[in-house]
Design a protein around this motif. Sequence first.
Motif, mmCIF file in Angstrom:
data_model
loop_
_atom_site.group_PDB
_atom_site.id
_atom_site.type_symbol
_atom_site.label_atom_id
_atom_site.label_comp_id
_atom_site.label_asym_id
_atom_site.label_seq_id
_atom_site.Cartn_x
_atom_site.Cartn_y
_atom_site.Cartn_z
ATOM 1 N N UNK A 136 27.966 13.719 -5.514
ATOM 2 C CA UNK A 136 26.673 13.458 -4.883
ATOM 3 C C UNK A 136 26.284 11.997 -5.038
ATOM 4 N N UNK A 137 25.371 11.573 -4.159
ATOM 5 C CA UNK A 137 24.597 10.344 -4.295
ATOM 6 C C UNK A 137 23.148 10.779 -4.378
ATOM 7 N N UNK A 138 22.458 10.413 -5.435
ATOM 8 C CA UNK A 138 21.112 10.928 -5.686
ATOM 9 C C UNK A 138 20.165 9.772 -5.966
ATOM 10 N N UNK A 139 18.992 9.822 -5.349
ATOM 11 C CA UNK A 139 17.968 8.799 -5.520
ATOM 12 C C UNK A 139 16.752 9.408 -6.203
ATOM 13 N N UNK A 140 16.246 8.731 -7.208
ATOM 14 C CA UNK A 140 14.935 9.063 -7.779
ATOM 15 C C UNK A 140 14.097 7.795 -7.736
ATOM 16 N N UNK A 141 12.831 7.928 -7.347
ATOM 17 C CA UNK A 141 11.978 6.744 -7.218
ATOM 18 C C UNK A 141 10.520 7.123 -7.370
ATOM 19 N N UNK A 142 9.768 6.244 -8.013
ATOM 20 C CA UNK A 142 8.317 6.311 -7.988
ATOM 21 C C UNK A 142 7.816 4.890 -7.776
ATOM 22 N N UNK B 95 0.808 -1.223 0.000
ATOM 23 C CA UNK B 95 0.000 0.000 0.000
ATOM 24 C C UNK B 95 0.836 1.265 0.000
ATOM 25 N N UNK B 96 2.161 1.139 -0.043
ATOM 26 C CA UNK B 96 3.038 2.322 0.014
ATOM 27 C C UNK B 96 4.329 2.013 -0.722
ATOM 28 N N UNK B 97 4.368 2.217 -2.038
ATOM 29 C CA UNK B 97 5.563 1.845 -2.798
ATOM 30 C C UNK B 97 6.804 2.656 -2.454
ATOM 31 N N UNK B 98 6.634 3.890 -1.941
ATOM 32 C CA UNK B 98 7.785 4.721 -1.616
ATOM 33 C C UNK B 98 7.631 5.272 -0.198
ATOM 34 N N UNK B 99 8.522 4.839 0.690
ATOM 35 C CA UNK B 99 8.612 5.378 2.049
ATOM 36 C C UNK B 99 10.011 5.923 2.256
ATOM 37 N N UNK C 75 6.799 15.130 -5.734
ATOM 38 C CA UNK C 75 5.788 15.889 -6.452
ATOM 39 C C UNK C 75 4.478 15.117 -6.467
ATOM 40 N N UNK C 76 3.422 15.779 -6.922
ATOM 41 C CA UNK C 76 2.112 15.146 -6.841
ATOM 42 C C UNK C 76 1.876 14.126 -7.949
ATOM 43 N N UNK C 77 2.907 13.865 -8.770
ATOM 44 C CA UNK C 77 2.854 12.742 -9.711
ATOM 45 C C UNK C 77 3.378 11.462 -9.067
ATOM 46 N N UNK C 78 3.853 11.561 -7.802
ATOM 47 C CA UNK C 78 4.338 10.388 -7.092
ATOM 48 C C UNK C 78 5.826 10.142 -7.209
ATOM 49 N N UNK C 79 6.587 11.161 -7.628
ATOM 50 C CA UNK C 79 8.036 11.031 -7.779
ATOM 51 C C UNK C 79 8.747 11.561 -6.547
ATOM 52 N N UNK C 80 9.717 10.793 -6.038
ATOM 53 C CA UNK C 80 10.580 11.216 -4.943
ATOM 54 C C UNK C 80 11.992 11.448 -5.461
#
Length: 259
Positions: A112-118, A13-17, A58-63
């Motif tokens: 840097x170390x950078x994470x992108x996730x949806x 129920x929560x793909x990105x925490x 963002x409100x598209x679900x991207x972290x």
Amino acid sequence: MCTLTFAWQVFPDAPVLVAANRDERRDRASEPPTRTGADPTVIAPRDAEAGGTWIGHNDAGLFVGITNRWLADPVAERSRGLLVTDALRESDARSAARLVEHSVDTHGYDGFNLVVADRTAAYLFEWDGRLRTHHLDPGVHVVVNSGAALGGGGAMIDAFHTPDGNPDRAERAAEQAANAREVRTALTPEPGETADRWLDRAAGVLGDHDFGVCIHEDGYGTRSSSLLHLDDDGWTYRFAGGAPCETPYRPVGPGESQI
């Protein structure tokens, strides 16, 4: 250092925490999370000195989140926080990943170390003058300045580096790696655990000095902490405007900034 912990595709129920501490100079000004822009709307704090941000969604679900990474010869043509802001304007993780790849070819950044996730994809980028991309498996991952303790795929993988020619930094890098491994182990999901319960446990770990990720030094330390829960129905964001060992998390509302 900063500590960026996230559970990706661990809870149905929560793909990105995300549970993250920001460590910075105490005299560096910042602004609390607020909503900016549209299509997509971005929710993120702001670095008042250089612009940009270190974490947000963002409100598209991207972290998107970032930590520093040591370089022997810093470039610093452009703030790393602006790269995070740019990525947060994308609609999904794959397009954000392409933006990162293009941006490091176009601009000069410090390490840097950078994470992108949806909900469908997650990437870790390591930049030290050369870009390395990790396509992440579902699991709990912990990113610090010296690299990452990656979980998932039935294995625990270390992706740490040791700064060359600087014994003090090498010692600190080893300490960070050990701390990250301990955080990853402590936040292994428990049987029957819910996403919200995991985030509550993560908040406790971020403020527990035994894990070495809540920093109090002269002129430097943990300045804020973020807890994010992204799913198909929306998001929740709790923000502590100080060290989490002594500062309560408060909700960032859907239509307002954090006070």
